[in-house]
Design a protein around this motif. Structure first.
Motif, PDB file in Angstrom:
ATOM      1  N   TYR A  37       0.833  -1.209   0.000  1.00 21.09           N
ATOM      2  CA  TYR A  37       0.000   0.000   0.000  1.00 21.09           C
ATOM      3  C   TYR A  37       0.865   1.256   0.000  1.00 21.09           C
ATOM      4  N   ILE A  38       1.910   1.250   0.823  1.00 18.14           N
ATOM      5  CA  ILE A  38       2.785   2.428   0.900  1.00 18.14           C
ATOM      6  C   ILE A  38       3.520   2.650  -0.421  1.00 18.14           C
ATOM      7  N   ASN A  39       4.087   1.583  -0.971  1.00 18.85           N
ATOM      8  CA  ASN A  39       4.891   1.734  -2.186  1.00 18.85           C
ATOM      9  C   ASN A  39       4.050   2.057  -3.415  1.00 18.85           C
ATOM     10  N   SER A  40       2.871   1.438  -3.526  1.00 21.74           N
ATOM     11  CA  SER A  40       2.075   1.624  -4.743  1.00 21.74           C
ATOM     12  C   SER A  40       1.143   2.823  -4.663  1.00 21.74           C
ATOM     13  N   SER A  41       0.514   3.040  -3.499  1.00 20.31           N
ATOM     14  CA  SER A  41      -0.497   4.102  -3.387  1.00 20.31           C
ATOM     15  C   SER A  41       0.090   5.407  -2.857  1.00 20.31           C
ATOM     16  N   LEU A  42       0.768   5.354  -1.710  1.00 19.14           N
ATOM     17  CA  LEU A  42       1.280   6.580  -1.111  1.00 19.14           C
ATOM     18  C   LEU A  42       2.471   7.145  -1.879  1.00 19.14           C
ATOM     19  N   LEU A  43       3.419   6.297  -2.245  1.00 19.66           N
ATOM     20  CA  LEU A  43       4.616   6.764  -2.945  1.00 19.66           C
ATOM     21  C   LEU A  43       4.469   6.748  -4.464  1.00 19.66           C
ATOM     22  N   GLY A  44       3.458   6.064  -4.973  1.00 22.34           N
ATOM     23  CA  GLY A  44       3.220   6.037  -6.408  1.00 22.34           C
ATOM     24  C   GLY A  44       4.314   5.361  -7.213  1.00 22.34           C
ATOM     25  N   LEU A  45       4.865   4.281  -6.691  1.00 24.71           N
ATOM     26  CA  LEU A  45       5.979   3.611  -7.359  1.00 24.71           C
ATOM     27  C   LEU A  45       5.537   2.548  -8.352  1.00 24.71           C
ATOM     28  N   LYS A  46       4.257   2.210  -8.374  1.00 27.78           N
ATOM     29  CA  LYS A  46       3.803   1.109  -9.223  1.00 27.78           C
ATOM     30  C   LYS A  46       4.074   1.422 -10.695  1.00 27.78           C
ATOM     31  N   ASN A  47       4.570   0.406 -11.411  1.00 30.27           N
ATOM     32  CA  ASN A  47       4.927   0.511 -12.823  1.00 30.27           C
ATOM     33  C   ASN A  47       5.975   1.583 -13.097  1.00 30.27           C
ATOM     34  N   THR A  48       6.895   1.758 -12.157  1.00 26.78           N
ATOM     35  CA  THR A  48       8.059   2.621 -12.370  1.00 26.78           C
ATOM     36  C   THR A  48       9.319   1.829 -12.017  1.00 26.78           C
ATOM     37  N   ILE A  49      10.437   2.283 -12.543  1.00 24.24           N
ATOM     38  CA  ILE A  49      11.697   1.591 -12.269  1.00 24.24           C
ATOM     39  C   ILE A  49      12.072   1.693 -10.803  1.00 24.24           C
ATOM     40  N   TRP A  50      11.569   2.730 -10.122  1.00 21.50           N
ATOM     41  CA  TRP A  50      11.910   2.919  -8.704  1.00 21.50           C
ATOM     42  C   TRP A  50      11.267   1.856  -7.824  1.00 21.50           C
ATOM     43  N   ALA A  51      10.212   1.205  -8.307  1.00 21.39           N
ATOM     44  CA  ALA A  51       9.603   0.114  -7.536  1.00 21.39           C
ATOM     45  C   ALA A  51      10.532  -1.081  -7.420  1.00 21.39           C
ATOM     46  N   LEU A  52      11.489  -1.192  -8.328  1.00 16.01           N
ATOM     47  CA  LEU A  52      12.464  -2.279  -8.279  1.00 16.01           C
ATOM     48  C   LEU A  52      13.701  -1.905  -7.475  1.00 16.01           C
ATOM     49  N   ASP A  75      16.419 -10.722  -7.642  1.00 21.81           N
ATOM     50  CA  ASP A  75      15.035 -10.391  -7.282  1.00 21.81           C
ATOM     51  C   ASP A  75      14.099 -10.477  -8.491  1.00 21.81           C
ATOM     52  N   TRP A  76      12.981 -11.129  -8.301  1.00 16.87           N
ATOM     53  CA  TRP A  76      11.895 -11.130  -9.263  1.00 16.87           C
ATOM     54  C   TRP A  76      10.562 -10.788  -8.591  1.00 16.87           C
ATOM     55  N   PHE A  77      10.557 -10.819  -7.256  1.00 15.51           N
ATOM     56  CA  PHE A  77       9.308 -10.643  -6.519  1.00 15.51           C
ATOM     57  C   PHE A  77       8.789  -9.210  -6.625  1.00 15.51           C
ATOM     58  N   GLN A  78       9.702  -8.208  -6.657  1.00 12.59           N
ATOM     59  CA  GLN A  78       9.251  -6.821  -6.782  1.00 12.59           C
ATOM     60  C   GLN A  78       8.558  -6.597  -8.127  1.00 12.59           C
ATOM     61  N   SER A  79       9.073  -7.233  -9.176  1.00 14.58           N
ATOM     62  CA  SER A  79       8.410  -7.134 -10.481  1.00 14.58           C
ATOM     63  C   SER A  79       7.031  -7.771 -10.437  1.00 14.58           C
ATOM     64  N   LEU A  80       6.923  -8.896  -9.736  1.00 17.92           N
ATOM     65  CA  LEU A  80       5.634  -9.570  -9.617  1.00 17.92           C
ATOM     66  C   LEU A  80       4.617  -8.691  -8.892  1.00 17.92           C
ATOM     67  N   LEU A  81       5.073  -7.930  -7.890  1.00 22.44           N
ATOM     68  CA  LEU A  81       4.167  -7.107  -7.100  1.00 22.44           C
ATOM     69  C   LEU A  81       3.784  -5.806  -7.799  1.00 22.44           C
ATOM     70  N   TYR A  82       4.783  -5.115  -8.349  1.00 25.89           N
ATOM     71  CA  TYR A  82       4.569  -3.721  -8.737  1.00 25.89           C
ATOM     72  C   TYR A  82       4.597  -3.453 -10.240  1.00 25.89           C
ATOM     73  N   ILE A  83       5.020  -4.417 -11.063  1.00 27.76           N
ATOM     74  CA  ILE A  83       5.213  -4.141 -12.484  1.00 27.76           C
ATOM     75  C   ILE A  83       4.189  -4.911 -13.323  1.00 27.76           C
ATOM     76  N   ASP A  84       3.401  -4.168 -14.094  1.00 29.11           N
ATOM     77  CA  ASP A  84       2.474  -4.757 -15.067  1.00 29.11           C
ATOM     78  C   ASP A  84       2.986  -4.575 -16.494  1.00 29.11           C
ATOM     79  N   ASP A  85       3.830  -3.578 -16.703  1.00 31.03           N
ATOM     80  CA  ASP A  85       4.391  -3.299 -18.021  1.00 31.03           C
ATOM     81  C   ASP A  85       5.581  -4.227 -18.278  1.00 31.03           C
TER      82      ASP A  85
END
Length: 309
Positions: free
Chosen positions: A140-155, A222-232
């Motif tokens: 929730y913090i990384n995707s919603s509050l920080l807006g990291l979803k589908n960005t390189i910073w999520a990795l 790491d592959w788990f961060q891509s599984l969580l936050y990356i759709d592209d």
């Protein structure tokens, strides 16, 4: 003096290792080395084996029928593989650099005895080593509050700092950097940033290499961060892409009966097991090649705080 000399010579016999004991130690370490090496050889052998021979005779240390179909299958995914490799290299390099900078700066601050918030921040860093906030809160913090979803910073950012690495740096700076050196620099008018970058970091190569190696392994594998936050898929790391390729192979193999004859034949000839092992070799190889260059500093960093007898 003579009494001390005789005392030391009397203790030498307890420090010497007999020839028989030395041979036993060598055999034990050779056995342990083989236990680590044989699985890698088996994985490499499977990746170079023909898929039909694997189905018929199982796994072997040496390939019964040599084949490069698994690597050809991976190479055919050319543009995707190249893009994913670039993402992995970028994430590993940037993440390691950022992580080392953040981790060592936190460790240096916590190592200073005159810092007023030392005790409080040490507990704040230490508590996550025991209690974890959980996956839902971090997502929730990384995707919603920080807006990291589908960005390189999520990795990069979620793995940049860990409490364990901060404690290692704190221990190293506290036991290695003399307080007198810092005080002398302060008397000469140097600020904390100048002390940190021009005095502390240049004499802290062992801990820098150790933390850098930890972070490099963590980011590369790491592959788990891509599984969580990356759709592209353009932002997939190499490990995430290879995991996706293997999932597609498994899905095709499970649904072969519902496909046409040509598709079923294609699935039957797919290098399923050998491709999976080829993926493991591709992922492990860069780390295995890089480790010897960091081994000296890595061992020095792991012995931080050890008591020498």
């Amino acid at each position: 003096m003579s009494t001390q000399t005789s005392y030391d010579s009397g203790l030498d016999k307890f420090n010497r290792i007999g020839r028989g004991t030395n041979v036993i130690f060598h055999l034990i370490f050779i056995l342990l080395a083989l236990l680590c090496l044989i699985p890698v050889v088996v994985v490499l052998s499977i990746s170079l084996s023909d898929e039909s021979s694997i189905r018929e005779s199982g796994y072997h240390i040496l390939p019964t029928v040599l084949s490069g179909d698994a690597y050809n299958y991976i190479v055919k995914q050319g543009s995707m593989m190249t893009r994913a490799l670039g993402v992995s290299v970028l994430v590993t390099a940037a993440g390691t650099l950022i992580g080392v900078l953040l981790t060592t700066s936190m460790g240096y601050v916590l190592s200073r005895p005159n810092y007023k918030l030392n005790g409080l921040l040490t507990w704040i860093v230490f508590i996550p080593m025991i209690f974890n906030g959980g996956l839902v809160s971090s997502y929730y913090i990384n995707s919603s509050l920080l807006g990291l979803k589908n960005t390189i910073w999520a990795l990069i950012l979620p793995l940049a700092v860990s409490s364990f690495n901060v404690i290692i740096c704190r221990t190293f700076f506290k036991s290695t950097i003399p307080d007198g050196l810092i005080e002398s620099a302060e008397i000469d008018g140097a600020g904390q940033f100048r002390i940190y970058f021009t005095i502390v970091l240049p004499i802290s190569l062992p801990v820098l290499a150790t933390i850098g190696l930890f972070l490099c392994f963590s980011y590369w594998n790491d592959w788990f961060q891509s599984l969580l936050y990356i759709d592209d898929q353009n932002l997939y790391s190499l490990q995430a892409l290879l995991n996706s390729l293997m999932s597609n192979v498994d899905a095709l193999a499970r649904n072969a009966s519902t496909m046409g004859v040509s598709y079923a034949q294609l699935v039957a000839t797919m290098p399923k097991e050998s491709a999976r092992m080829a993926v493991a070799i591709i992922i492990v190889l860069p780390v295995a090649l890089a480790y010897p260059f960091f081994q000296k500093y890595f061992i020095s960093g792991l012995t931080v705080g050890a008591v020498k007898g």
